[in-house]
Scaffold this active site. Structure first.
Site, PDB file in Angstrom:
ATOM      1  N   CYS A 153       6.436  -0.318   6.858  1.00  0.00           N
ATOM      2  CA  CYS A 153       6.006   0.857   6.111  1.00  0.00           C
ATOM      3  C   CYS A 153       7.135   1.283   5.188  1.00  0.00           C
ATOM      4  O   CYS A 153       8.302   1.305   5.592  1.00  0.00           O
ATOM      5  CB  CYS A 153       5.670   1.980   7.082  1.00  0.00           C
ATOM      6  SG  CYS A 153       5.161   3.502   6.270  1.00  0.00           S
ATOM      7  N   LEU A 154       6.781   1.604   3.925  1.00  0.00           N
ATOM      8  CA  LEU A 154       7.804   2.033   2.967  1.00  0.00           C
ATOM      9  C   LEU A 154       8.518   3.304   3.435  1.00  0.00           C
ATOM     10  O   LEU A 154       9.626   3.584   2.993  1.00  0.00           O
ATOM     11  CB  LEU A 154       7.172   2.268   1.593  1.00  0.00           C
ATOM     12  CG  LEU A 154       6.636   1.005   0.898  1.00  0.00           C
ATOM     13  CD1 LEU A 154       5.871   1.384  -0.363  1.00  0.00           C
ATOM     14  CD2 LEU A 154       7.756   0.029   0.573  1.00  0.00           C
ATOM     15  N   GLY A 166       0.827  -1.199   0.000  1.00  0.00           N
ATOM     16  CA  GLY A 166       0.000   0.000   0.000  1.00  0.00           C
ATOM     17  C   GLY A 166       0.858   1.244   0.000  1.00  0.00           C
ATOM     18  O   GLY A 166       2.044   1.201   0.346  1.00  0.00           O
ATOM     19  N   HIS A 189      -3.777   0.875   7.719  1.00  0.00           N
ATOM     20  CA  HIS A 189      -2.443   1.482   7.665  1.00  0.00           C
ATOM     21  C   HIS A 189      -2.421   2.706   6.740  1.00  0.00           C
ATOM     22  O   HIS A 189      -1.907   3.770   7.113  1.00  0.00           O
ATOM     23  CB  HIS A 189      -1.450   0.413   7.183  1.00  0.00           C
ATOM     24  CG  HIS A 189      -0.036   0.867   7.060  1.00  0.00           C
ATOM     25  ND1 HIS A 189       1.000   0.310   7.782  1.00  0.00           N
ATOM     26  CD2 HIS A 189       0.533   1.824   6.276  1.00  0.00           C
ATOM     27  CE1 HIS A 189       2.136   0.922   7.453  1.00  0.00           C
ATOM     28  NE2 HIS A 189       1.882   1.828   6.540  1.00  0.00           N
ATOM     29  N   GLU A 190      -3.005   2.546   5.542  1.00  0.00           N
ATOM     30  CA  GLU A 190      -2.955   3.641   4.563  1.00  0.00           C
ATOM     31  C   GLU A 190      -3.850   4.802   4.977  1.00  0.00           C
ATOM     32  O   GLU A 190      -3.493   5.970   4.793  1.00  0.00           O
ATOM     33  CB  GLU A 190      -3.319   3.136   3.163  1.00  0.00           C
ATOM     34  CG  GLU A 190      -2.433   2.017   2.629  1.00  0.00           C
ATOM     35  CD  GLU A 190      -0.940   2.267   2.780  1.00  0.00           C
ATOM     36  OE1 GLU A 190      -0.512   3.436   2.712  1.00  0.00           O
ATOM     37  OE2 GLU A 190      -0.193   1.292   2.994  1.00  0.00           O
ATOM     38  N   GLN A 200       3.000   9.970   1.392  1.00  0.00           N
ATOM     39  CA  GLN A 200       4.283   9.279   1.256  1.00  0.00           C
ATOM     40  C   GLN A 200       5.026   9.682  -0.018  1.00  0.00           C
ATOM     41  O   GLN A 200       6.218   9.399  -0.151  1.00  0.00           O
ATOM     42  CB  GLN A 200       4.090   7.757   1.269  1.00  0.00           C
ATOM     43  CG  GLN A 200       3.674   7.208   2.631  1.00  0.00           C
ATOM     44  CD  GLN A 200       3.553   5.707   2.592  1.00  0.00           C
ATOM     45  OE1 GLN A 200       2.542   5.181   2.131  1.00  0.00           O
ATOM     46  NE2 GLN A 200       4.580   5.010   3.052  1.00  0.00           N
ATOM     47  N   HIS A 243      -2.189   6.970   7.394  1.00  0.00           N
ATOM     48  CA  HIS A 243      -1.240   7.915   6.776  1.00  0.00           C
ATOM     49  C   HIS A 243      -1.929   9.238   6.433  1.00  0.00           C
ATOM     50  O   HIS A 243      -1.321  10.303   6.514  1.00  0.00           O
ATOM     51  CB  HIS A 243      -0.664   7.337   5.480  1.00  0.00           C
ATOM     52  CG  HIS A 243       0.577   6.497   5.663  1.00  0.00           C
ATOM     53  ND1 HIS A 243       1.724   6.986   6.239  1.00  0.00           N
ATOM     54  CD2 HIS A 243       0.844   5.210   5.324  1.00  0.00           C
ATOM     55  CE1 HIS A 243       2.650   6.031   6.248  1.00  0.00           C
ATOM     56  NE2 HIS A 243       2.144   4.938   5.702  1.00  0.00           N
TER      57      HIS A 243
END
Ligand code: NI
Length: 156
Positions: free
Chosen positions: A90-91, A46, A132-133, A51, A136
């Site tokens: 997480c990226l 995701g 999670h997304e 991000q 963000h």
């Protein structure tokens, strides 16, 4: 194909609350396309607009199933049930993984790139990715949900 740089933890943009999308225009389509390319290259499950440095309520999820990439514009979790304790990453936080506590099943109301409202449900990894997304978009990183740090996990 156009990828964008992924913002890393420590950049204050990751802690900001994103603005709702009002214009479903070519710029939004380009953002979604670029995010899809970026997610593929980064090999994540995701990615959220902040991000890639854009403070808009836009995120994508791809857990590798038949649904492919799910585009979520202005997403809101409308139902959540159950509980799961699974590894997460997480990226924007490379190399950091932890067990988080998330709902097992969630339903999300969102708009597509044309502004049409739809509902999508997911369980397990997909539910976790939705949570999670969407976090963000509210300036929240997964670390706030970590119960115990680990050596490996999936990145979103
Ligand atoms: Ni993330």
């Amino acid at each position: 194909m156009a990828t964008r740089n992924v913002v890393k933890e420590g950049d204050p943009i990751l802690n900001k609350v994103c603005r709702s999308v009002l214009n479903f225009d070519e710029k939004l389509a380009q953002l979604l396309d670029d995010m899809a390319d970026t997610l593929k290259v980064e090999n994540g499950v995701g990615l959220a607009a902040p991000q890639v440095g854009i403070l808009k309520r836009v995120c994508i999820v791809d857990v590798g199933d038949d649904d492919g990439i799910i585009e979520l514009v202005n997403p809101v979790i409308t139902e959540a049930s159950g509980e799961q304790l699974e590894p997460e990453g997480c990226l924007s936080c490379p190399g950091i993984y932890g067990t988080t506590k998330r709902p097992m099943t969630v339903t999300v109301r969102a708009q597509d790139r044309n502004g049409n409202t739809f509902f999508v449900s997911g369980e397990g990894l997909k539910a976790r990715a939705f949570c999670h997304e969407i976090d963000h978009l509210n300036g929240v990183l997964f670390k706030e949900h970590v119960i115990e740090y680990l050596d490996t996990g999936s990145e979103g």
